[in-house]
Design a protein around this motif. Sequence first.
Motif, PDB file in Angstrom:
ATOM      1  N   ALA A 116      31.292  38.093  50.573  1.00 55.30           N
ATOM      2  CA  ALA A 116      30.717  37.811  51.698  1.00 55.30           C
ATOM      3  C   ALA A 116      29.971  36.517  51.334  1.00 55.30           C
ATOM      4  CB  ALA A 116      30.010  38.706  52.330  1.00 55.30           C
ATOM      5  N   SER A 117      29.558  36.116  50.257  1.00 52.14           N
ATOM      6  CA  SER A 117      28.754  35.064  49.524  1.00 52.14           C
ATOM      7  C   SER A 117      29.757  33.895  49.656  1.00 52.14           C
ATOM      8  CB  SER A 117      27.664  35.443  48.761  1.00 52.14           C
ATOM      9  OG  SER A 117      28.434  35.514  47.639  1.00 52.14           O
ATOM     10  N   PHE A 118      30.974  34.050  49.281  1.00 54.59           N
ATOM     11  CA  PHE A 118      31.720  33.054  49.342  1.00 54.59           C
ATOM     12  C   PHE A 118      31.836  32.039  50.425  1.00 54.59           C
ATOM     13  CE2 PHE A 118      34.866  35.307  46.123  1.00 54.59           C
ATOM     14  CZ  PHE A 118      33.833  35.440  45.199  1.00 54.59           C
ATOM     15  N   ASN A 119      32.200  30.857  50.119  1.00 53.39           N
ATOM     16  CA  ASN A 119      32.529  29.916  51.220  1.00 53.39           C
ATOM     17  C   ASN A 119      33.798  30.209  51.983  1.00 53.39           C
ATOM     18  OD1 ASN A 119      34.486  28.424  49.799  1.00 53.39           O
ATOM     19  ND2 ASN A 119      33.174  27.085  49.067  1.00 53.39           N
ATOM     20  N   VAL A 120      34.151  29.757  53.182  1.00 52.11           N
ATOM     21  CA  VAL A 120      35.389  30.105  53.837  1.00 52.11           C
ATOM     22  C   VAL A 120      36.496  29.985  52.868  1.00 52.11           C
ATOM     23  CG1 VAL A 120      36.603  29.381  55.862  1.00 52.11           C
ATOM     24  CG2 VAL A 120      34.309  29.235  55.919  1.00 52.11           C
ATOM     25  N   GLY A 121      36.918  28.646  52.108  1.00 53.34           N
ATOM     26  CA  GLY A 121      37.993  28.348  51.335  1.00 53.34           C
ATOM     27  C   GLY A 121      37.933  29.483  50.203  1.00 53.34           C
ATOM     28  N   LYS A 122      37.069  29.840  49.673  1.00 57.65           N
ATOM     29  CA  LYS A 122      36.941  30.963  48.570  1.00 57.65           C
ATOM     30  C   LYS A 122      37.526  32.280  49.271  1.00 57.65           C
ATOM     31  CE  LYS A 122      36.435  28.696  44.738  1.00 57.65           C
ATOM     32  NZ  LYS A 122      37.625  28.837  43.704  1.00 57.65           N
ATOM     33  N   GLN A 123      36.902  32.761  50.238  1.00 60.53           N
ATOM     34  CA  GLN A 123      37.161  34.000  51.081  1.00 60.53           C
ATOM     35  C   GLN A 123      38.695  34.057  51.396  1.00 60.53           C
ATOM     36  OE1 GLN A 123      34.588  34.733  54.455  1.00 60.53           O
ATOM     37  NE2 GLN A 123      33.071  34.855  53.275  1.00 60.53           N
ATOM     38  N   GLY A 124      39.247  32.763  51.747  1.00 53.05           N
ATOM     39  CA  GLY A 124      40.580  32.717  52.127  1.00 53.05           C
ATOM     40  C   GLY A 124      41.355  32.759  50.683  1.00 53.05           C
ATOM     41  N   GLU A 125      41.177  32.463  49.703  1.00 52.41           N
ATOM     42  CA  GLU A 125      41.761  32.469  48.335  1.00 52.41           C
ATOM     43  C   GLU A 125      41.723  33.846  48.148  1.00 52.41           C
ATOM     44  OE1 GLU A 125      40.338  29.945  45.444  1.00 52.41           O
ATOM     45  OE2 GLU A 125      40.735  28.135  46.456  1.00 52.41           O
ATOM     46  N   HIS A 126      40.638  34.566  48.185  1.00 53.51           N
ATOM     47  CA  HIS A 126      40.472  35.724  47.946  1.00 53.51           C
ATOM     48  C   HIS A 126      41.539  37.047  48.687  1.00 53.51           C
ATOM     49  CE1 HIS A 126      38.715  40.038  47.869  1.00 53.51           C
ATOM     50  NE2 HIS A 126      38.454  39.923  46.604  1.00 53.51           N
ATOM     51  N   ALA A 127      41.670  36.496  50.198  1.00 53.76           N
ATOM     52  CA  ALA A 127      42.462  37.291  50.758  1.00 53.76           C
ATOM     53  C   ALA A 127      43.892  37.122  50.412  1.00 53.76           C
ATOM     54  CB  ALA A 127      42.314  36.880  52.292  1.00 53.76           C
ATOM     55  N   GLU A 128      44.196  36.079  49.727  1.00 55.65           N
ATOM     56  CA  GLU A 128      45.695  35.991  49.474  1.00 55.65           C
ATOM     57  C   GLU A 128      45.959  36.267  47.979  1.00 55.65           C
ATOM     58  OE1 GLU A 128      46.210  31.494  49.651  1.00 55.65           O
ATOM     59  OE2 GLU A 128      46.204  31.576  51.976  1.00 55.65           O
ATOM     60  N   ARG A 129      44.932  36.826  47.380  1.00 58.04           N
ATOM     61  CA  ARG A 129      45.345  37.538  46.075  1.00 58.04           C
ATOM     62  C   ARG A 129      46.035  38.518  45.978  1.00 58.04           C
ATOM     63  NH1 ARG A 129      39.426  38.109  43.143  1.00 58.04           N
ATOM     64  NH2 ARG A 129      38.871  36.100  43.158  1.00 58.04           N
ATOM     65  N   GLN A 130      47.249  38.713  44.944  1.00 56.88           N
ATOM     66  CA  GLN A 130      48.271  39.641  44.921  1.00 56.88           C
ATOM     67  C   GLN A 130      47.791  40.709  43.619  1.00 56.88           C
ATOM     68  OE1 GLN A 130      52.041  38.249  45.269  1.00 56.88           O
ATOM     69  NE2 GLN A 130      51.936  37.434  47.368  1.00 56.88           N
ATOM     70  N   PHE A 131      47.879  41.746  44.005  1.00 58.84           N
ATOM     71  CA  PHE A 131      47.553  42.752  42.614  1.00 58.84           C
ATOM     72  C   PHE A 131      48.827  43.206  42.020  1.00 58.84           C
ATOM     73  CE2 PHE A 131      43.845  42.984  45.483  1.00 58.84           C
ATOM     74  CZ  PHE A 131      43.031  42.854  44.471  1.00 58.84           C
ATOM     75  N   PHE A 132      48.974  43.136  40.710  1.00 52.58           N
ATOM     76  CA  PHE A 132      50.177  43.697  39.872  1.00 52.58           C
ATOM     77  C   PHE A 132      49.827  44.655  38.785  1.00 52.58           C
ATOM     78  CE2 PHE A 132      48.307  40.169  37.436  1.00 52.58           C
ATOM     79  CZ  PHE A 132      48.370  40.368  36.318  1.00 52.58           C
ATOM     80  N   LYS A 133      50.645  45.452  38.725  1.00 51.33           N
ATOM     81  CA  LYS A 133      50.380  46.280  37.377  1.00 51.33           C
ATOM     82  C   LYS A 133      51.246  45.998  36.333  1.00 51.33           C
ATOM     83  CE  LYS A 133      50.465  51.281  36.416  1.00 51.33           C
ATOM     84  NZ  LYS A 133      51.084  52.624  37.194  1.00 51.33           N
ATOM     85  N   GLU A 134      50.515  45.808  35.305  1.00 50.53           N
ATOM     86  CA  GLU A 134      51.249  45.382  34.102  1.00 50.53           C
ATOM     87  C   GLU A 134      52.133  46.359  33.292  1.00 50.53           C
ATOM     88  OE1 GLU A 134      50.032  42.802  30.158  1.00 50.53           O
ATOM     89  OE2 GLU A 134      48.433  43.234  31.466  1.00 50.53           O
ATOM     90  N   GLN A 135      53.209  46.258  32.851  1.00 51.99           N
ATOM     91  CA  GLN A 135      54.224  47.241  32.337  1.00 51.99           C
ATOM     92  C   GLN A 135      53.955  47.459  31.049  1.00 51.99           C
ATOM     93  OE1 GLN A 135      57.101  48.541  34.047  1.00 51.99           O
ATOM     94  NE2 GLN A 135      56.392  47.651  35.814  1.00 51.99           N
TER      95      GLN A 135
END
Length: 60
Positions: free
Chosen positions: A41-60
């Motif tokens: 919540a303390s991020f600026n609008v651009g960083k909040q957008g980048e955080h929302a676009e993150r994709q999580f993965f599971k390393e094999q």
Amino acid sequence: MNHVTTIETSALAAAELYLLDTERQPCEVWTRVMGYHRPVASFNVGKQGEHAERQFFKEQ
């Protein structure tokens, strides 16, 4: 030791809990950035957008 009877357990399982939107509170999400933990919540609008676009993965 838990002394809950079978009747109490089934009554608790059957109870339906509903919260109105006015009864809810926001969940604070934290993330690690450059070695520090910070609330998103303390991020600026651009960083909040980048955080929302993150994709999580599971390393094999």
